[in-house]
Write a protein that holds these residues in place. Structure first.
Motif, PDB file in Angstrom:
ATOM      1  N   ALA A 196     -10.253  17.151 -29.793  1.00  0.00           N
ATOM      2  CA  ALA A 196      -9.850  15.747 -29.874  1.00  0.00           C
ATOM      3  C   ALA A 196     -11.058  14.823 -29.918  1.00  0.00           C
ATOM      4  O   ALA A 196     -11.063  13.808 -30.632  1.00  0.00           O
ATOM      5  N   ALA A 197     -12.110  15.166 -29.159  1.00  0.00           N
ATOM      6  CA  ALA A 197     -13.323  14.358 -29.176  1.00  0.00           C
ATOM      7  C   ALA A 197     -13.987  14.407 -30.548  1.00  0.00           C
ATOM      8  O   ALA A 197     -14.430  13.388 -31.084  1.00  0.00           O
ATOM      9  N   ALA A 198     -14.055  15.593 -31.125  1.00  0.00           N
ATOM     10  CA  ALA A 198     -14.731  15.734 -32.420  1.00  0.00           C
ATOM     11  C   ALA A 198     -13.949  15.092 -33.553  1.00  0.00           C
ATOM     12  O   ALA A 198     -14.542  14.519 -34.477  1.00  0.00           O
ATOM     13  N   SER A 199     -12.622  15.155 -33.462  1.00  0.00           N
ATOM     14  CA  SER A 199     -11.788  14.666 -34.572  1.00  0.00           C
ATOM     15  C   SER A 199     -11.347  13.218 -34.409  1.00  0.00           C
ATOM     16  O   SER A 199     -10.885  12.594 -35.371  1.00  0.00           O
ATOM     17  N   GLY A 200     -11.452  12.697 -33.195  1.00  0.00           N
ATOM     18  CA  GLY A 200     -10.993  11.328 -32.954  1.00  0.00           C
ATOM     19  C   GLY A 200      -9.496  11.208 -32.838  1.00  0.00           C
ATOM     20  O   GLY A 200      -8.942  10.117 -33.022  1.00  0.00           O
ATOM     21  N   THR A 201      -8.808  12.302 -32.510  1.00  0.00           N
ATOM     22  CA  THR A 201      -7.343  12.290 -32.461  1.00  0.00           C
ATOM     23  C   THR A 201      -6.785  12.054 -31.064  1.00  0.00           C
ATOM     24  O   THR A 201      -5.564  12.040 -30.893  1.00  0.00           O
ATOM     25  N   ALA A 202      -7.646  11.875 -30.073  1.00  0.00           N
ATOM     26  CA  ALA A 202      -7.154  11.688 -28.709  1.00  0.00           C
ATOM     27  C   ALA A 202      -6.416  10.367 -28.566  1.00  0.00           C
ATOM     28  O   ALA A 202      -6.811   9.347 -29.133  1.00  0.00           O
ATOM     29  N   THR A 203      -5.323  10.385 -27.818  1.00  0.00           N
ATOM     30  CA  THR A 203      -4.605   9.161 -27.451  1.00  0.00           C
ATOM     31  C   THR A 203      -4.592   9.079 -25.940  1.00  0.00           C
ATOM     32  O   THR A 203      -3.779   9.723 -25.283  1.00  0.00           O
ATOM     33  N   ILE A 204      -5.502   8.319 -25.398  1.00  0.00           N
ATOM     34  CA  ILE A 204      -5.642   8.248 -23.947  1.00  0.00           C
ATOM     35  C   ILE A 204      -5.887   6.797 -23.545  1.00  0.00           C
ATOM     36  O   ILE A 204      -6.551   6.050 -24.279  1.00  0.00           O
ATOM     37  N   PRO A 205      -5.337   6.364 -22.416  1.00  0.00           N
ATOM     38  CA  PRO A 205      -5.541   4.970 -22.003  1.00  0.00           C
ATOM     39  C   PRO A 205      -7.020   4.673 -21.726  1.00  0.00           C
ATOM     40  O   PRO A 205      -7.810   5.575 -21.435  1.00  0.00           O
ATOM     41  N   VAL A 206      -7.369   3.415 -21.814  1.00  0.00           N
ATOM     42  CA  VAL A 206      -8.706   2.965 -21.438  1.00  0.00           C
ATOM     43  C   VAL A 206      -8.769   2.888 -19.916  1.00  0.00           C
ATOM     44  O   VAL A 206      -7.924   2.253 -19.288  1.00  0.00           O
ATOM     45  N   PRO A 207      -9.726   3.546 -19.279  1.00  0.00           N
ATOM     46  CA  PRO A 207      -9.757   3.527 -17.815  1.00  0.00           C
ATOM     47  C   PRO A 207     -10.193   2.172 -17.265  1.00  0.00           C
ATOM     48  O   PRO A 207     -10.952   1.434 -17.902  1.00  0.00           O
ATOM     49  N   ARG A 208      -9.706   1.887 -16.067  1.00  0.00           N
ATOM     50  CA  ARG A 208     -10.071   0.663 -15.346  1.00  0.00           C
ATOM     51  C   ARG A 208     -10.210   1.008 -13.873  1.00  0.00           C
ATOM     52  O   ARG A 208      -9.517   1.888 -13.365  1.00  0.00           O
ATOM     53  N   GLN A 209     -11.106   0.326 -13.168  1.00  0.00           N
ATOM     54  CA  GLN A 209     -11.335   0.625 -11.753  1.00  0.00           C
ATOM     55  C   GLN A 209     -10.217   0.014 -10.909  1.00  0.00           C
ATOM     56  O   GLN A 209     -10.428  -0.856 -10.066  1.00  0.00           O
ATOM     57  N   SER A 210      -8.992   0.503 -11.154  1.00  0.00           N
ATOM     58  CA  SER A 210      -7.822  -0.038 -10.449  1.00  0.00           C
ATOM     59  C   SER A 210      -7.670   0.531  -9.058  1.00  0.00           C
ATOM     60  O   SER A 210      -6.906   0.002  -8.248  1.00  0.00           O
ATOM     61  N   SER A 211      -8.374   1.612  -8.763  1.00  0.00           N
ATOM     62  CA  SER A 211      -8.381   2.209  -7.427  1.00  0.00           C
ATOM     63  C   SER A 211      -9.800   2.636  -7.087  1.00  0.00           C
ATOM     64  O   SER A 211     -10.632   2.831  -7.973  1.00  0.00           O
TER      65      SER A 211
END
Length: 437
Positions: A331-346
């Motif tokens: 997924a990293a190499a192909s750009g196919t990952a669908t993952i939320p943008v992390p935030r320092q919520s905790s």
């Protein structure tokens, strides 16, 4: 800066912390993935890595001791698995600067610097992803599809690393290699009419066993950063539960369960009999059922539904470490990952378990990366005061003042904190505060 692209059909993989257990599982699996090649392996124990490679039959990877020896032109994706904050941050920053995608396995790094590293990678046009095979990434994936189909999440989490195995014949409970007498567990194998009393009695019986681990809190903090969910209580509930009971236990308190906060992260201790399958340190999500007829049908097919029919549990009873990580590398190499943008919520913070005096030094040690005298606590960003120090920046730091038991450690209490880690953590908290305005 040129973004590294796979050479031909091969994705070239670098791995830090190569000598560890995670590294072994990934390298063994990569032998079976035709379009991925481990090209650079980083570990100070070079002889140990070479011995492992010989055992695995891998002969074409370069082994280097540290960052200085890495040839970034031979790498498309870095898998960071040192488990050490300063080292992990340095490797990830260098990779991003060289246009190399990053798969972050070191959950300790994620809780301190993951949010800032992800933002840095995005700005540089490279991808930064948590690694499949460890519980955080697996649970994030499970949550993503559950939210996509429109289910209402009540609880989410994982089982502890080690099951509690009750032997009815011997009247004992075993956790890994420690066995204690617990004949009373035979009368507690069902929740009964009083769920809370049963859970309390089970917990009392296994009290001699150490069930809580800093690694559990760490993993749940990573999930919190990517999903926005947080814990019901800072020390987590850790109920002793059988798989079939998860939907009953992780219900709202008003419906007889243990939760006061909807959408709570938690960890449970898996109770099972010797001939029952393990939860495998896997992940779960408890949801509200909605339509009774749908979930009655699903319950009839063996899915875990609460006794009142209001809640159901969806779970993946496994985490296969590096065996699963090729999914993330691809997924990293192909750009196919669908993952939320992390935030320092905790924030994964540290609370003193006993009074400590000025000059006390902290070290992160042991299989579960604990800090002696400090209890890990998972706080929402709103509940973590300004200046709260993250748990995994305690390693190498010292106290500058006496502190009582139960004290939440702050940067003002400490000296010798890793400066880069502190900067990245504070940047992430400040960005989160601005986003909340």
């Amino acid at each position: 800066m040129a973004i590294q692209q796979p050479s031909g059909t091969q994705t070239r993989v670098a791995l830090t912390g190569a000598r560890g257990g995670y590294g072994r599982t990934l390298l063994a699996q990569l032998r079976n993935v035709a379009d991925m090649t481990p090209t650079v392996l980083v570990d100070p124990d070079g002889a140990g890595v070479e011995s492992m490679l010989a055992d695995l039959g891998i002969s074409d990877a370069t082994v280097v001791p540290d960052l200085a020896g890495i040839d970034w032109s031979a790498i498309d994706v870095l898998v960071e698995a040192t488990g050490r904050v300063a080292a992990g941050v340095a490797y990830a920053e260098a990779a991003i600067a060289q246009g190399v995608h990053v798969v972050m396995v070191s959950k300790e790094v994620e809780t301190v610097a993951g949010v800032t590293l992800a933002a840095t990678a995005a700005a540089a046009g490279v991808r930064y992803l948590p690694g499949d095979g460890d519980q955080p990434a697996n649970l994030i994936r499970l949550v993503t599809w559950i939210e996509r189909v429109g289910l209402d999440i009540v609880a989410l989490g994982k089982s502890g690393e080690y099951d509690l195995v009750f032997d009815p014949t011997a009247g004992t409970v075993t956790q890994v290699d420690e066995t204690i007498p617990a004949p009373g567990m035979a009368d507690l194998l069902a929740l009964g009419d009083d769920l809370h009393a049963t859970l309390a009695a089970r917990a009392d019986l296994v009290a001699p066993l150490k069930r809580r681990a800093a690694a559990d809190h760490c993993e749940m903090t990573v999930v919190a950063q990517y999903t926005g969910y947080t814990a019901d209580r800072e020390d987590l509930h850790y109920p002793v539960v059988r798989t079939t009971e998860l939907a009953d236990v992780y219900a709202a308190r008003a419906d007889g369960g243990i939760l006061d906060r909807p959408g709570s992260l938690d960890v449970f201790s898996m109770l099972r009999l010797p001939d029952e399958a393990s939860f495998g340190g896997g992940v779960f999500v408890v949801v509200r059922t909605g339509d009774p007829e749908t979930w009655s049908l699903l319950a009839g097919k063996g899915h875990v539904v609460s006794r009142d029919g209001r809640y159901a549990c969806v779970f993946w009873p496994y985490h296969l470490m590096g065996v699963e990580t090729p999914l993330t590398i691809a997924a990293a190499a192909s750009g196919t990952a669908t993952i939320p943008v992390p935030r320092q919520s905790s924030v994964l913070a540290g609370r003193t378990a006993e009074p400590l005096t000025a000059g006390a030094a902290f070290q992160v040690a042991g299989h579960h990366h604990e800090v002696a005298g400090i209890d890990p606590v998972l706080l929402s960003d709103d509940d973590a005061p300004a200046g709260t120090a993250p748990f995994y920046l305690l390693g190498g730091a010292r106290l500058v003042r006496d502190v009582p038991a139960g004290h939440l450690l702050t940067f003002d209490d400490l000296t010798g904190v890793d400066e880069i880690g502190q900067r990245m953590f504070e940047e992430a908290r400040a960005a989160g505060s601005r986003a909340a305005l």
